[in-house]
Design an enzyme around this catalytic site. Structure first.
Site, PDB file in Angstrom:
ATOM      1  N   HIS A 293       2.748  -4.162  -2.621  1.00 22.47           N
ATOM      2  CA  HIS A 293       3.449  -2.611  -2.524  1.00 22.47           C
ATOM      3  C   HIS A 293       4.425  -2.758  -3.422  1.00 22.47           C
ATOM      4  CE1 HIS A 293       0.984  -2.247   1.293  1.00 22.47           C
ATOM      5  NE2 HIS A 293       0.950  -0.912   0.791  1.00 22.47           N
TER       6      HIS A 293
ATOM      7  N   GLU B 130     -10.093   0.119   5.757  1.00 23.52           N
ATOM      8  CA  GLU B 130      -9.584  -0.914   4.911  1.00 23.52           C
ATOM      9  C   GLU B 130      -9.634  -2.384   5.367  1.00 23.52           C
ATOM     10  OE1 GLU B 130      -5.397   0.101   3.995  1.00 23.52           O
ATOM     11  OE2 GLU B 130      -5.130   0.862   6.075  1.00 23.52           O
TER      12      GLU B 130
ATOM     13  N   ASP C  46      -6.164  -3.369   0.657  1.00 26.28           N
ATOM     14  CA  ASP C  46      -6.273  -4.132   1.799  1.00 26.28           C
ATOM     15  C   ASP C  46      -7.798  -4.396   2.391  1.00 26.28           C
ATOM     16  OD1 ASP C  46      -3.930  -4.736   3.149  1.00 26.28           O
ATOM     17  OD2 ASP C  46      -3.981  -2.535   3.453  1.00 26.28           O
TER      18      ASP C  46
ATOM     19  N   CYS D  50      -8.709   5.438  -1.943  1.00 23.48           N
ATOM     20  CA  CYS D  50      -7.214   5.676  -2.231  1.00 23.48           C
ATOM     21  C   CYS D  50      -6.594   4.383  -2.576  1.00 23.48           C
ATOM     22  CB  CYS D  50      -6.633   6.406  -1.084  1.00 23.48           C
ATOM     23  SG  CYS D  50      -6.328   5.423   0.364  1.00 23.48           S
TER      24      CYS D  50
HETATM   25  C1  PEP Z   1      -5.328   0.133   0.484  1.00 19.91           C
HETATM   26  O1  PEP Z   1      -4.828  -0.658   1.225  1.00 19.91           O
HETATM   27  O2  PEP Z   1      -5.882   0.227  -0.443  1.00 19.91           O
HETATM   28  C2  PEP Z   1      -4.123   1.344   0.432  1.00 19.91           C
HETATM   29  C3  PEP Z   1      -4.511   2.515  -0.280  1.00 19.91           C
HETATM   30  O3  PEP Z   1      -3.282   1.377   1.267  1.00 19.91           O
HETATM   31  P1  PEP Z   1      -1.750   0.363   0.940  1.00 19.91           P
HETATM   32  O4  PEP Z   1      -2.124  -0.230  -0.304  1.00 19.91           O
HETATM   33  O5  PEP Z   1      -0.598   1.164   1.236  1.00 19.91           O
HETATM   34  O6  PEP Z   1      -1.815  -0.728   2.100  1.00 19.91           O
HETATM   35 MG    MG Z   2      -3.665  -0.269   3.068  1.00 17.36          MG
END
Ligand code: PEP
Ligand code: MG
Length: 580
Positions: free
Chosen positions: A198, A441, A465, A512
């Site tokens: 993140h 995910e 994920d 996403c």
């Molecule tokens: C992901 O896991 O791809 C996602 C979009 O959520 P995050 O990156 O916030 O875990």
């Molecule tokens: Mg995620």
């Protein structure tokens, strides 16, 4: 000396600027008792380091070029003031004398006391100054521990050059990183971290060049040294010679021209050459990000990571505060849809820096996201009410993270009904037809889609994920970053099957995760049937351009070949052909 460090590129572009060392004061310091007769010498050592740090700051200030960002001077002044404060200049001496603590340890103890007091402050601006205390102390620690901090490079910097500050850190948490949204830095580089951590995601959302996994940047680079961040190739050039510098300046100019050219596509509909419309949405972390979303011409917000509002604070945001933030986004998007993801806290996004929380042996697999929310139903209900209330002010959709089980969805739907009933009782309006979606995910979710399709209105694949859990690699750990591979046949099979099953079942499906914003993968995903992408606003126009240059009938068969390939080299070759 000029040298190059190699890391993982997380955000493209090139920045030339001056290193600004930032530490989260987690530097390991030695901790020992000094001999009684060594006390005076230790006091003198402490005084010398404090004095030298002050002189360094003074010298850095004297050498700032006229057009340097204002933040630089402000940092230096603030750090000098902090080091002059008796809590740091005097109190550690007492610890050296009375407890016979070594100078480093005495200073860190004092710093920790001071920092604790910052945590109790309500004012977010003042609370943030905690990091400045840590950085100022870090400077003294480096001197005590023998590392010299040069000022020469800054002194030699050509005053005519564009002056930018580049954050150089050993490690930055997503919570640290989000604070940088308020400053204007030219780039970020860290020693550790994975490309889909993140921290990297926030860096990418800042749309400035960034590199992670450099291993030795923080140790080897001095404050004020001239560096080049090559966010295209993951290279950090330290003290570049004039030829290299000129080459990079040229490349920078080209990239700038490309960005300018792409702006013309802002209002163009993203349609493939054969006329298939593709939806391009944007990911955001904070309400203030919607300016860039509109600027990029996105069709809406495809992922609002609401958890960032919960970081860097001791308390939980109340319903009213959350409602205001969500409403700001719903209204600000001017009738375009906003997908609000419920709290995905845990793993690398620990609330309150993880302090006071139950220490999880394996946080990515622990009480994260929906699991945490269902364990804290009152907190979850507060967020659900705030989201529902915001749904009255725009087109709001709710997205649930990290689902694996049917009962998680059922329990959440029950809580959503409860939140609706509470709003009815209060007479507060909300969109009664609000759509609820789920993130795919966890591999288990991708392998049991009917569970999700029966209960939800839409799906969104979180590839970050999905890759982490499919390949068993911690996305925050640079030691396994080389194993992160979106093209692994297992990952591609899960992604392809999810898109296909959802589409056949008439269920809207998006991606996403970071794969959606990766230009190398656009045609592949289109060929696998994806029609809805959500990414950082800065990636939207390049992706749109690629879509405009793609003929679906040509890429479909090629995408199937990539999917069927079980030889990594062959897969890459096929992908290169697809992109040529
Ligand atoms: C992901 O896991 O791809 C996602 C979009 O959520 P995050 O990156 O916030 O875990
Ligand atoms: Mg995620």
């Amino acid at each position: 000396m000029n040298f190059v460090l190699h890391g993982y590129a997380v955000s493209g572009g090139i920045t030339v600027g001056y290193a600004h060392l930032v530490a989260t004061a987690r530097l390991e310091v030695a901790h020992y008792e000094i001999a009684r007769e060594a006390v005076d010498a230790e006091l003198a050592r402490f005084d010398r380091a404090m004095q030298a740090a002050q002189e360094e700051l003074q010298a850095l200030k004297a050498h700032i070029a006229a057009d340097a960002p204002k933040e630089f001077e402000a940092f230096l002044d603030l750090h000098r003031m902090i080091l002059n404060d008796s809590a740091l200049a005097v109190a550690p001496r007492e610890l050296i004398r009375s407890r016979r603590a070594n100078a480093e340890w005495a200073l860190v103890q004092q710093m920790e006391r001071l920092v604790e007091r910052f945590d109790e402050i309500d004012d977010p601006y003042l609370r943030e100054r905690k990091a400045d205390v840590q950085h100022a102390v870090e400077r003294v620690l480096k001197l005590l521990m023998g590392g010299a901090m040069g000022t020469t490079a800054l002194a030699e910097a050509a005053a005519s050059e564009e002056q930018k500050l580049i954050v150089v850190a050993h490690d930055l948490s997503p919570a640290d990183m989000i604070l940088f949204k308020r400053h204007r830095f030219g780039g970020f580089v860290t020693d550790v971290g994975g490309v889909t951590s993140h921290t990297a995601i926030v860096a990418r959302s800042l749309a400035i060049p960034a590199i992670v996994g450099l291993h030795h940047a923080f140790q080897t680079i001095n404050e004020g040294e001239l560096i080049i961040v090559d966010g295209e190739r993951g290279l950090l050039v330290v003290n570049p010679d004039p030829v290299v510098l000129a080459e990079y300046r040229e490349r920078q100019t080209e990239l700038k021209a490309d960005r300018q050219r792409l702006k013309r596509l802002k209002k163009t509909r993203a349609t493939t050459q054969d006329g298939t419309p593709i939806e391009l949405y944007a990911n955001i972390e904070l309400p203030q990000d919607i300016g860039e979303v509109l600027e990029a011409g996105a069709e809406g917000v495809g992922l609002f990571r609401t958890e960032f509002m919960f970081l860097n604070r001791k308390d939980l945001p109340a319903e009213e505060e959350q409602f205001e933030a969500y409403r700001q986004v719903a209204e600000g998007m001017q009738g375009k849809p906003v997908v609000l993801r419920t709290l995905d806290i845990g793993a690398d996004k620990a609330m309150n820096g993880g302090e006071g929380a139950h220490v999880m042996p394996n946080p990515a697999m622990g009480l994260r996201a929906i699991r945490f929310c269902l364990a804290e139903p009152q907190m979850f209900l507060t967020q659900l009410r705030a989201i529902l209330r915001a749904s009255h002010y725009g087109i709001v959709r709710v997205l649930l993270p990290m689902l694996a089980h049917a009962h998680e969805i059922d329990q959440t739907l029950t809580l959503i009904n409860q939140a609706k009933a509470q709003l009815e009782e209060r007479g507060q309006p909300y969109d009664r037809a609000v759509q609820i979606g789920g993130m795919i995910e966890i591999p288990a979710a991708a392998l049991s889609l009917p569970i999700f399709m029966r209960r939800l209105h839409f799906l969104s694949i979180g590839t970050n994920d999905l890759i982490q859990y499919t390949l068993a690699i911690d996305r925050t750990d640079d030691a396994v970053a080389h194993l992160y591979d979106p093209l692994h046949p297992a990952v591609l099979t899960l992604v392809a099957n999810t898109i296909q099953t959802a589409t056949r079942g008439g269920m809207p499906i998006a991606v996403c995760g970071e794969m959606a914003g990766d230009l190398q993968l656009t045609r592949l995903l289109l060929g696998l049937g994806l029609r809805n992408f959500s990414m950082h606003p800065s990636q939207l126009l390049p992706i749109k351009e690629r879509i405009l240059r793609t003929n679906l009938s040509e890429v479909q068969a090629a995408a199937q070949r990539v999917l069927r390939s079980t030889e990594p080299a062959k897969t890459r070759e096929l992908l290169a052909q697809l992109n040529s």
